[in-house]
Write an enzyme that holds these catalytic residues in place. Structure first.
Site, PDB file in Angstrom:
ATOM      1  N   LEU B 245     -34.015  15.919  -6.839  1.00 42.34           N
ATOM      2  CA  LEU B 245     -32.979  15.877  -7.875  1.00 42.34           C
ATOM      3  C   LEU B 245     -32.489  17.282  -8.252  1.00 42.34           C
ATOM      4  CD1 LEU B 245     -31.333  14.179  -9.936  1.00 42.34           C
ATOM      5  CD2 LEU B 245     -33.195  14.618 -11.562  1.00 42.34           C
ATOM      6  N   ASP B 246     -31.195  17.523  -8.084  1.00 41.06           N
ATOM      7  CA  ASP B 246     -30.559  18.798  -8.463  1.00 41.06           C
ATOM      8  C   ASP B 246     -31.144  19.992  -7.711  1.00 41.06           C
ATOM      9  OD1 ASP B 246     -28.991  17.354 -10.232  1.00 41.06           O
ATOM     10  OD2 ASP B 246     -30.354  17.676 -11.913  1.00 41.06           O
ATOM     11  N   GLU B 247     -31.787  19.712  -6.565  1.00 41.06           N
ATOM     12  CA  GLU B 247     -32.397  20.800  -5.801  1.00 41.06           C
ATOM     13  C   GLU B 247     -31.717  21.027  -4.457  1.00 41.06           C
ATOM     14  OE1 GLU B 247     -34.648  22.835  -6.775  1.00 41.06           O
ATOM     15  OE2 GLU B 247     -35.923  21.897  -8.288  1.00 41.06           O
TER      16      GLU B 247
END
Lengths: 302, 302, 302, 302
Positions: B245-247
């Protein structure tokens, strides 16, 4: 030395120029009539408002903050009475307040380790008369900066530091802060951790520069981590030091654009430019009493 | 409708204008002679280099990347032979490579929830002929955007979504991506979590806009958290979606200055301006084949 | 002096580190095959391309520009033959070209009047090893900077100047440029007008910093005029000096935000920050051979 | 139409929400006691200060400016008396002053020619409830924007214009401004010159967007001239229109970076992004009564 004498003369001129200049900072629960009361008070005490900024955290029952810069002829002789009179008014409004005076510059200590760029920028601004402070002392766990600091007539104290001797190092530092009568500690890339005991001595009096855009990359080696994450902007953050690492109230932040060609070394170079301007701005605002801390955040009256 | 016809005509003109324009993207282990070999290949195939950008991750045994935009008369008829010839050369240098052509625009699906600003900005750029794509379909879990989307002649699919029906929702979405023959999925403030199965279908083909300066404020409610932390800058990040996530690999980031007077609502307003420009830039660069993903980072040949 | 020795050691290390590094700048009419030819040439001469940037002013019959940075073992001994071989190729393509070498740093003269901030920034970057040059001499019409310059081991020449003695002053300056074998003249807030004769001696070799956002506020007292016009941004511009005042090719510009509260003195302070970073960037790019002048404009291969 | 109804409902809600909100703008010769007097006045009239900004052009005998936003229960019924009372106080201090009220939104006319980006941005912000105005009418010398404008329920008047019929065109426009009871004229890339007679009708009531960083590139074709000069930044400027072309008081400016690869068409594209945000900011500040004109400059109380 000529350099030293010049700087001292400039400082004296500035003190003289601003000796009738005062500042009043107030923080209290919001309610009608505060501005009317405070401004009438100043008018009744022969003071003309030069600059005024205010902020209400919440129009419904929030906190009220005001910073007023004023001019008052013969302030040196009037200030005692003024403060006494204001105290009565303050208790009526449950005010926290503070008067500061143009002829009483804050006294600053700069802490630095090996990287000198932030120290250099501060010294440079100070030599130009653009930092409203007396730099009382520079403290370092390295000898590198001694020459430049002493050439400007500023005492330099070398205090080697590591975690095994932290306690005695900090005792010596606290002793020096007292000896030099210091109001503000600037960590200009001082790479040692401070203990809670030390920090508690200086609430909202220690300004640090962290080499990342907080809260990204809290802690060690932020440029390496920024490089590994592949960010397209890097930043720096200046904040008051509290006992939560890199979690203190933020005063100022800024960034620069980077790209895939920039390796860690490039990020550090670019970062140095950001760090020195961010720290200098934060320090300036603090010295001009433009920063109020509230709920782990800052109100900055630029 | 007139609007629709205009946009289609503009798209056809652009296709015509760029029908002899090709792009070659190459990624391979660095070694001497790659540029000489590739540029000689293009010259021998009657192609003139219009623009060329290259990058070597590490002069000592790193990876080599090049993006070349070229012009070739009658490219439509020559490209098959060109690709066949290049394939032999590529295997010699262990190259990953990709040819794309000016008359074959990528096909895009835009996913949106309630906040329309990013969708609107993309539609606007596309109407101006500034987005090199055919917007094949818009998918939303809300009906709000139907009117504007359909008025531009773009199919709109309303697919209500929540975590209980995620599997069947995603099956329907995957089916639509196939039906519309989509190359790129843009999450223009689409506020639903995607499953790993969905993401795996579209490697480096999903671009998201996250409303914070990553890696700060990963996850939900970044503006609220930015407000609470008291940051002096807020940002937005556009990245490829991976299963962390969001990486995913960051394509573009930008920021705006805020101050103590800005409440959460203000941050959101200011943030919308950042989000729409950051997402649009990232999408443009992707559509122009300017972005190469390597080791969870991007090389962006602007 | 220790400072001086340190800087020299650092310079020698840099020369050593880059002694096998070369750069090739080429400018010629655009035609197919240039990149293929040049890159094959380098490959045939055992040179590996580290970085390459190119630009075509107009795909239809424009000019072509390329900058290549390459690595070649034992370059010192191979360069003579390489240059001889390239010359034949160059005449075939009507190329203007230039080879430069990592172990031959450009020699710089800095001209300064009273305001030292640009000089200080350049010295600072140079001490850090971030300016790829030998600062051969500093020339000033004021004595103010002598102490700091000489403390770094750099010769300082005081040459008083005014319009009545301009001719003899410039003769002396030209003599010194020859004596110190200078490649680049930096006007770091040197507030004297140069005659056409002087400028003609150093085509594209004099870099100036003008304290406005050109072409706004050409000529004298730009901050006063910016203040009077009520602009909301102020800027600085670094450019090559030609015989049209403030009209030479622009290398770099930047700005800062100001507002109605900023008086002329504030603009000057803020401006100093812009000037020093704009000049330093322009000088760096010049020293790294990233700037090509064409038609009174610059191509900057960052 | 549904869109129109939504916007009207939102406007009514905003009027309702701010019906007890007033603003007071004052300009007068500086002298002690102004803040005390004005703030006491508001307190005595049951008004609580929400936001206050002030500025003194010169502590020695300059002009004093203050903008106060206040809350007062039942303001609608109290305002008449308040204004009457203030008038007496005002004459004592030689004040120019103005009261405005949250439930009386300014009425705006937007003038546009062919390029719609600035109009679109204003409409977009207005639909979001972020522009504190009623857009009363759009006037254009082209038909292009009719569809979008009318779809939002805004009257659209097509008035062909050229220099031969300027007089009758402007008479018609002035008639419409009266008919629609307009307070502010926004030139959103309206490419016709206005006569002095027209401008004199609307002092400090016409806001223009000029597509350059003024005072650079005054007049026609600024992007072409920026391209030819080789600037490294382009800008836009929003200002009040006076009878000196592009010389009116500047409200806001901004810039973007460009480089040698950007041709005139690219500058225009990049410029459109700057223009729309600069004009929108300037219009917002005007509508919120944050802009005071003084000596052909603006004081902007952000």
């Amino acid at each position: 030395m000529s350099v030293k004498i010049n700087i001292e003369k400039k400082a004296q001129q500035l003190n003289k120029q601003f000796e009738n200049r005062g500042r009043l900072l107030v923080k209290c629960p919001d309610r009608p009539g505060i501005v009317a009361t405070v401004s009438k008070f100043l008018y009744d005490h022969d003071s003309n408002i030069i600059e005024s900024s205010q902020y209400t955290s919440d129009p419904e029952g929030g906190a009220f903050f005001i910073r007023i810069e004023f001019h008052c002829e013969d302030l040196v002789n009037k200030r005692e009475q003024m403060e006494k009179d204001f105290d009565m008014l303050a208790s009526k409004f449950s005010m926290d307040y503070d008067f500061t005076y143009g002829n009483e510059r804050k006294r600053t200590a700069i802490f630095v380790s090996q990287e000198p760029h932030c120290l250099m920028e501060l010294l440079w601004e100070w030599q130009n008369g653009d930092l409203e402070t007396d730099i009382a002392v520079v403290i370092s766990n390295h000898e590198d900066s001694r020459e430049i600091v002493e050439s400007l007539g500023i005492p330099f104290h070398y205090i080697p530091a590591n975690k095994d001797i932290r306690k005695q190092v900090e005792e010596e530092q606290i002793r020096l802060m007292k000896e030099y009568n210091v109001d503000l500690l600037i960590l200009a890339r001082y790479m040692q951790i401070l203990t809670p005991e030390f920090v508690d001595h200086f609430p909202n009096q220690i300004i640090n520069i962290h080499h990342s855009f907080l809260p990204a990359f809290i802690g060690a080696r932020p440029y390496e981590r920024a490089y590994n994450r592949g960010v397209k902007l890097i930043g720096a953050t200046s904040h008051y030091v509290t006992n939560d690492l890199d979690e203190g109230p933020i005063i100022e932040q800024d960034i620069e654009r980077v790209d895939h060609r920039d390796h860690v070394g490039d990020l550090k170079k670019i970062g140095r430019q950001i760090e020195r301007r961010v720290l200098t701005r934060a320090v300036k605002w603090h010295l001009e009493d433009r920063v109020i801390v509230h709920d782990n955040k800052t109100i900055v009256f630029q």
